[in-house]
Write a protein that holds these residues in place. Structure first.
Motif, PDB file in Angstrom:
ATOM      1  N   PRO A  70      29.436 -62.697  -1.243  1.00 16.20           N
ATOM      2  CA  PRO A  70      29.213 -61.252  -1.197  1.00 16.20           C
ATOM      3  C   PRO A  70      27.731 -60.920  -1.094  1.00 16.20           C
ATOM      4  O   PRO A  70      26.902 -61.503  -1.792  1.00 16.20           O
ATOM      5  CB  PRO A  70      29.801 -60.755  -2.516  1.00 16.20           C
ATOM      6  CG  PRO A  70      30.752 -61.820  -2.950  1.00 16.20           C
ATOM      7  CD  PRO A  70      30.142 -63.102  -2.473  1.00 16.20           C
ATOM      8  N   LEU A  71      27.400 -59.984  -0.238  1.00 18.70           N
ATOM      9  CA  LEU A  71      26.030 -59.525  -0.069  1.00 18.70           C
ATOM     10  C   LEU A  71      25.993 -58.018  -0.242  1.00 18.70           C
ATOM     11  O   LEU A  71      26.779 -57.303   0.372  1.00 18.70           O
ATOM     12  CB  LEU A  71      25.508 -59.876   1.339  1.00 18.70           C
ATOM     13  CG  LEU A  71      25.550 -61.340   1.770  1.00 18.70           C
ATOM     14  CD1 LEU A  71      25.150 -61.463   3.242  1.00 18.70           C
ATOM     15  CD2 LEU A  71      24.628 -62.184   0.896  1.00 18.70           C
ATOM     16  N   ASN A  72      25.062 -57.528  -1.060  1.00 15.64           N
ATOM     17  CA  ASN A  72      24.951 -56.089  -1.176  1.00 15.64           C
ATOM     18  C   ASN A  72      24.301 -55.525   0.091  1.00 15.64           C
ATOM     19  O   ASN A  72      23.723 -56.263   0.885  1.00 15.64           O
ATOM     20  CB  ASN A  72      24.188 -55.688  -2.445  1.00 15.64           C
ATOM     21  CG  ASN A  72      22.736 -56.125  -2.411  1.00 15.64           C
ATOM     22  OD1 ASN A  72      22.041 -55.978  -1.417  1.00 15.64           O
ATOM     23  ND2 ASN A  72      22.265 -56.660  -3.534  1.00 15.64           N
ATOM     24  N   PRO A  73      24.400 -54.216   0.341  1.00 20.87           N
ATOM     25  CA  PRO A  73      23.890 -53.641   1.592  1.00 20.87           C
ATOM     26  C   PRO A  73      22.428 -53.946   1.870  1.00 20.87           C
ATOM     27  O   PRO A  73      22.039 -54.171   3.024  1.00 20.87           O
ATOM     28  CB  PRO A  73      24.123 -52.137   1.398  1.00 20.87           C
ATOM     29  CG  PRO A  73      25.278 -52.061   0.451  1.00 20.87           C
ATOM     30  CD  PRO A  73      25.097 -53.218  -0.485  1.00 20.87           C
ATOM     31  N   PHE A  74      21.584 -53.969   0.820  1.00 16.14           N
ATOM     32  CA  PHE A  74      20.154 -54.233   1.019  1.00 16.14           C
ATOM     33  C   PHE A  74      19.933 -55.643   1.563  1.00 16.14           C
ATOM     34  O   PHE A  74      19.175 -55.841   2.524  1.00 16.14           O
ATOM     35  CB  PHE A  74      19.410 -54.051  -0.316  1.00 16.14           C
ATOM     36  CG  PHE A  74      17.947 -54.353  -0.238  1.00 16.14           C
ATOM     37  CD1 PHE A  74      17.087 -53.515   0.456  1.00 16.14           C
ATOM     38  CD2 PHE A  74      17.423 -55.490  -0.848  1.00 16.14           C
ATOM     39  CE1 PHE A  74      15.723 -53.802   0.537  1.00 16.14           C
ATOM     40  CE2 PHE A  74      16.068 -55.785  -0.770  1.00 16.14           C
ATOM     41  CZ  PHE A  74      15.221 -54.927  -0.079  1.00 16.14           C
ATOM     42  N   VAL A  75      20.615 -56.627   0.971  1.00 12.49           N
ATOM     43  CA  VAL A  75      20.472 -58.011   1.438  1.00 12.49           C
ATOM     44  C   VAL A  75      21.044 -58.158   2.842  1.00 12.49           C
ATOM     45  O   VAL A  75      20.484 -58.870   3.682  1.00 12.49           O
ATOM     46  CB  VAL A  75      21.177 -58.977   0.459  1.00 12.49           C
ATOM     47  CG1 VAL A  75      21.142 -60.400   0.998  1.00 12.49           C
ATOM     48  CG2 VAL A  75      20.524 -58.914  -0.913  1.00 12.49           C
ATOM     49  N   GLN A  76      22.161 -57.479   3.131  1.00 14.92           N
ATOM     50  CA  GLN A  76      22.725 -57.521   4.479  1.00 14.92           C
ATOM     51  C   GLN A  76      21.710 -57.051   5.518  1.00 14.92           C
ATOM     52  O   GLN A  76      21.531 -57.677   6.576  1.00 14.92           O
ATOM     53  CB  GLN A  76      23.975 -56.642   4.563  1.00 14.92           C
ATOM     54  CG  GLN A  76      25.192 -57.194   3.857  1.00 14.92           C
ATOM     55  CD  GLN A  76      26.419 -56.338   4.105  1.00 14.92           C
ATOM     56  OE1 GLN A  76      26.673 -55.925   5.234  1.00 14.92           O
ATOM     57  NE2 GLN A  76      27.172 -56.060   3.057  1.00 14.92           N
ATOM     58  N   LYS A  77      21.040 -55.955   5.221  1.00 16.60           N
ATOM     59  CA  LYS A  77      20.077 -55.406   6.174  1.00 16.60           C
ATOM     60  C   LYS A  77      18.876 -56.335   6.353  1.00 16.60           C
ATOM     61  O   LYS A  77      18.353 -56.484   7.462  1.00 16.60           O
ATOM     62  CB  LYS A  77      19.614 -54.019   5.719  1.00 16.60           C
ATOM     63  CG  LYS A  77      20.684 -52.944   5.871  1.00 16.60           C
ATOM     64  CD  LYS A  77      20.144 -51.576   5.574  1.00 16.60           C
ATOM     65  CE  LYS A  77      21.215 -50.506   5.743  1.00 16.60           C
ATOM     66  NZ  LYS A  77      21.710 -50.455   7.141  1.00 16.60           N
ATOM     67  N   ILE A  78      18.416 -56.968   5.261  1.00 12.35           N
ATOM     68  CA  ILE A  78      17.290 -57.896   5.369  1.00 12.35           C
ATOM     69  C   ILE A  78      17.655 -59.077   6.270  1.00 12.35           C
ATOM     70  O   ILE A  78      16.905 -59.461   7.173  1.00 12.35           O
ATOM     71  CB  ILE A  78      16.861 -58.398   3.970  1.00 12.35           C
ATOM     72  CG1 ILE A  78      16.175 -57.286   3.191  1.00 12.35           C
ATOM     73  CG2 ILE A  78      15.939 -59.607   4.095  1.00 12.35           C
ATOM     74  CD1 ILE A  78      15.747 -57.691   1.801  1.00 12.35           C
TER      75      ILE A  78
END
Length: 225
Positions: free
Chosen positions: A187-195
């Motif tokens: 699982p990745l939170n939205p901030f990590v996904q965008k990075i």
């Protein structure tokens, strides 16, 4: 992508209900995917693909008007659901089975239900009312991030609220990036996904390629030792 599962005992109309749900959601303009949970091998023995498997092939693929892949192992459900969401990006995934998973579900058997059941139906159900419930109360794959962005402390608390009809949404569904390590989705939170998405995209754009517009990127890394 929202997920709805149809659960119940054998020969209680699960497949018929799944078909009606798919047809109904399609008629409302949604892109829909289907997934069946089976406890046995899928029967292709009379086809060429079945003969390939009998010969010892560990993976069999078919490519024509349709594409399919047969693996001689059962993939983790969340892994397959992640892939479906990224390959086709449907609005809804309709599943037959997986009664122990925390999907919003509809039961065809009164004695087979749980706290994630939004309705129990018989042969006299109204499909339009059922579709309204599915639109309102289904949700995506629970990632167990417990990030609190939905307003609840845990993903399960969010799911229960959604099942009850509360107007809440998960803010951490995989949209920009997906990470799978040894066949287990991470699982990745939205901030990590965008990075991750912006970093990899920037690296790819720096390469010399004939194609200038990038729609999506698939990166596989193996043999890290």
């Amino acid at each position: 992508m929202k997920i709805i599962s149809v659960i119940g005992k054998k020969d209680t109309g699960k497949t018929t209900l799944v078909r009606k749900i798919i047809e109904g959601l399609r008629s409302r303009g949604y892109k829909v995917a289907g997934l069946k949970h089976a406890h046995v091998y899928f029967d292709f023995r009379d086809k060429d693909t079945g003969k390939y498997r009998e010969s010892g092939a560990e993976i069999v693929a078919g490519l024509g008007k349709e594409t399919f892949i047969l693996l001689d192992k059962e993939l983790k459900p969340e892994y397959l659901i992640y892939l479906i969401s990224f390959i086709q990006n449907p609005d809804f995934l309709v599943i037959e089975g997986f009664k122990t998973w925390k999907f919003a579900n509809i039961s065809t058997s009164p004695e087979v239900k749980n706290k994630f059941t939004i309705a129990t139906v018989d042969e006299n159900f109204e499909i339009e009312e059922l579709l309204d419930l599915i639109e309102e109360r289904s949700y995506g794959l629970l990632l167990n991030l417990n990030c609190g962005k939905c307003g609840f402390d845990t993903c399960e608390e969010f799911a229960i609220a959604k099942i009850k009809g509360e107007d809440v949404e998960c803010k951490s569904q995989p949209k920009d990036a997906m990470l799978i390590v040894d066949d287990v989705p991470v699982p990745l939170n939205p901030f990590v996904q965008k990075i991750i998405a912006s970093t990899i995209t920037g690296m790819i754009k720096s390469l010399k390629m004939e194609k200038s517009k990038i729609n999506n990127i698939k990166l596989f890394i193996k043999n890290l030792e």
